[in-house]
Design a protein around this motif. Structure first.
Motif, PDB file in Angstrom:
ATOM      1  N   GLU A   9       1.113  -1.403   0.037  1.00 23.64           N
ATOM      2  CA  GLU A   9       0.013   0.171  -0.214  1.00 23.64           C
ATOM      3  C   GLU A   9       0.253   1.185  -0.069  1.00 23.64           C
ATOM      4  N   ARG A  63       1.287   3.635  -3.232  1.00 15.86           N
ATOM      5  CA  ARG A  63       0.404   5.480  -3.148  1.00 15.86           C
ATOM      6  C   ARG A  63       1.612   6.474  -3.083  1.00 15.86           C
ATOM      7  N   LEU A 104       1.374   6.691  -7.143  1.00 12.17           N
ATOM      8  CA  LEU A 104       0.492   7.399  -7.210  1.00 12.17           C
ATOM      9  C   LEU A 104       0.055   8.909  -6.156  1.00 12.17           C
ATOM     10  N   PRO A 146      -6.508  -0.954  -0.855  1.00 16.81           N
ATOM     11  CA  PRO A 146      -7.101   0.728  -1.323  1.00 16.81           C
ATOM     12  C   PRO A 146      -6.412   1.447  -2.192  1.00 16.81           C
ATOM     13  N   ALA A 147      -5.289   1.765  -1.925  1.00 19.80           N
ATOM     14  CA  ALA A 147      -4.293   1.755  -3.233  1.00 19.80           C
ATOM     15  C   ALA A 147      -4.484   1.517  -3.972  1.00 19.80           C
ATOM     16  N   ALA A 190      -6.500  -0.678  -5.587  1.00 21.18           N
ATOM     17  CA  ALA A 190      -8.087  -0.675  -6.568  1.00 21.18           C
ATOM     18  C   ALA A 190      -8.025   0.718  -7.222  1.00 21.18           C
ATOM     19  N   GLU A 191      -7.087   1.558  -6.055  1.00 20.58           N
ATOM     20  CA  GLU A 191      -7.782   3.309  -7.281  1.00 20.58           C
ATOM     21  C   GLU A 191      -6.806   2.907  -8.838  1.00 20.58           C
ATOM     22  N   LEU A 192      -5.212   2.177  -8.002  1.00 20.05           N
ATOM     23  CA  LEU A 192      -4.344   1.787  -9.160  1.00 20.05           C
ATOM     24  C   LEU A 192      -4.997   1.296 -10.234  1.00 20.05           C
ATOM     25  N   SER A 193      -5.717   0.287  -9.824  1.00 23.59           N
ATOM     26  CA  SER A 193      -6.636  -0.456 -11.161  1.00 23.59           C
ATOM     27  C   SER A 193      -7.460   0.290 -11.679  1.00 23.59           C
ATOM     28  N   VAL A 194      -8.848   0.958 -11.678  1.00 24.68           N
ATOM     29  CA  VAL A 194      -8.780   2.246 -11.947  1.00 24.68           C
ATOM     30  C   VAL A 194      -8.291   3.822 -12.742  1.00 24.68           C
ATOM     31  N   VAL A 195      -6.994   3.577 -12.349  1.00 24.16           N
ATOM     32  CA  VAL A 195      -6.529   4.949 -13.385  1.00 24.16           C
ATOM     33  C   VAL A 195      -5.958   3.635 -14.468  1.00 24.16           C
ATOM     34  N   ASP A 245      -8.578   3.552 -17.129  1.00 22.93           N
ATOM     35  CA  ASP A 245      -8.539   4.889 -16.942  1.00 22.93           C
ATOM     36  C   ASP A 245      -7.749   5.699 -17.921  1.00 22.93           C
TER      37      ASP A 245
END
Length: 468
Positions: free
Chosen positions: A266, A270, A274, A308-309, A311-316, A319
């Motif tokens: 994480e 992060r 990110l 959580p990080a 999951a955010e990386l997956s979205v980025v 996109d």
């Protein structure tokens, strides 16, 4: 022992700072004169270096004499020894290391501090006369550094010994290739110095730079106060493709990443990937623009872990792989010989005849990108030009062009260049051979620079030409 050597040695061992300074001032001439016979004075100078000056450690010592008056003549003498009799140099340097190693941490740190106060030295890689002596003791010195790093704060012996190595060795000395391999050990103790310089050193001197970089990355979760400095610097490396083979780095990094705990994973995602920091452009931008930059994020996501990080990386990443809302229509179009002539035709079909819809809108296009993704410069915006270059024009589209204006006031130019005023000539076509793609063209008005342009294709077709 000569009386002069004995007198200087006695001065150097004096409890009075001024007397020690006098002994240091005599040391260089003594060494040059007596060579090996000056060794007792050189050994006494080590004792002198271990004694702290009154007020030392303050930003601006008020007591006299100041310690800086001691450092310069002392190093002048030590440099004379390093460049003089080889046996005397070896005996002195070995004795200095013996004393540093055997001393308590405070005294050892003090001796290393004095060693790094050489006014002619710099950690930039130029080296110093002490370099050959360091090279002869490289294994011992690096062993001390590794051992101390695991047990002490970097402000003590580890950081000072590292600085001494960086001052004495050139960047090309073999010891530097060994030193950079200690990065994963030194980083958690905050003993590497600045992140940017250390990473440059890894890339220059590590026997396997990618492995060295992966090992350094693996140590980020364990890093001390410099963690954010390293995270930001490493992030800058991961969002560019000109310095490192990122797919290969991802392969090297994976075994380390598999051993991270979820908390450590994480932290890396992060802070390194990110994190915003000063590095530009942002991660979504580089993932979209440079496929190689996806290698490390894809490897981390492929670990199958959940944080959580991540999951955010997956979205980025998703996109970045999605089509941009401002992409031109799909299809294969006619190939134009002159890019500017194609732009003239696009202006006619899009802004004059509304054949190409929707009309391109610069503001909406810019808004579809992240901040800092499009560089704000004078002149044409490359991303807008890329859009029009990629826009396909079919034979059916082109058959609808009957008249054409090559006009500096055409709408398309201000879409490409926000500051366009019509004075420049970089949008002027240089050839009109592409009229072959416009079967129904009857008339063309040219109000842009045409002095150097080839108009022969227009006249050969019998097209009515007006040149202003």
């Amino acid at each position: 022992m000569s009386s002069r050597v004995a007198a200087t040695a006695a001065q150097l061992r004096s409890a009075e700072p001024a007397t020690r300074i006098a002994g240091a001032r005599a040391l260089a001439d003594l060494v040059r004169c007596y060579g090996l016979d000056a060794l007792p004075a050189l050994l006494a100078s080590i004792d002198a270096a271990a004694i702290e000056f009154p007020g030392e450690g303050k930003f601006r010592p008020t007591e006299e004499p100041r310690p800086y008056a001691f450092y310069e003549p002392l190093h002048e003498g030590w440099r004379a020894a390093a460049k003089g009799d080889a046996e005397a140099a070896h005996e002195w340097y070995t004795a200095l290391l013996d004393r540093i190693e055997a001393a308590d941490p405070k005294t050892g740190a003090r001796l290393l501090h004095v060693l790094t106060q050489d006014p002619w030295a710099s950690p930039k890689g130029a080296g110093s006369p002490y370099g050959p002596l360091l090279a002869a003791n490289a294994t011992r010195v690096l062993g001390l550094l590794a051992g101390w790093t695991e047990a002490e704060q970097p402000a003590g012996r580890p950081g000072r010994l590292l600085l001494a190595i960086r001052q004495q060795a050139t960047r090309q000395d073999p010891i530097m290739a060994e030193l950079v391999q200690l990065g994963p050990v030194l980083l958690p103790a905050d003993a590497t110095g600045g992140a940017g310089d250390w990473i440059d050193l890894v890339l220059e001197r590590h026997p396997d730079p990618l492995e060295g970089l992966a090992a350094l990355l693996s140590a980020v979760p364990y890093a001390g106060p410099r963690r954010r400095d390293y995270a930001e610097t490493l992030r800058g490396l991961l969002v560019t493709t000109d310095r490192v083979d990122l797919p290969d780095l991802a392969v090297r990094l994976r075994p380390y990443a598999e051993r991270w705990t979820d908390d450590q994973l994480e932290l890396v995602v992060r802070e390194v990937l990110l994190g915003t920091g000063k590095a530009r452009p942002s991660l979504p931008v580089v993932l979209r623009r440079a496929p190689d930059t996806r290698a490390v994020p894809e490897m981390l996501l492929d670990l199958g872990r959940s944080t959580p990080a991540l999951a955010e990386l997956s979205v980025v990443l998703a996109d970045a792989l999605a089509p941009r809302p401002a992409e031109p229509r799909a299809g294969t179009g006619v190939v134009f010989a002159d890019e500017n002539f194609k732009l003239v035709v696009i202006n006619q079909l899009m802004y004059e005849q509304s054949v190409l819809t929707p009309k391109f809108d610069r503001d909406a296009f810019i808004d579809s990108f992240d901040d800092h993704e499009i560089e704000d410069t004078n002149g044409p915006t490359e991303e807008v030009l890329d859009y029009f270059r990629a826009l396909p024009l079919t034979p059916e589209d082109l058959a609808q062009v009957v008249e054409l204006d090559v006009d500096p006031c055409a709408d398309i130019w201000s879409q490409i260049d926000e500051g366009w005023g019509g004075e420049e000539d970089y949008f002027a076509p240089t050839t009109y051979v592409d009229v072959a793609h416009l079967p129904n063209l009857r008339k063309i008005a040219i109000d842009m620079d045409a002095e150097e342009a080839d108009l022969s294709a227009l006249y050969a077709r019998g097209i009515e030409v007006e040149v202003d």
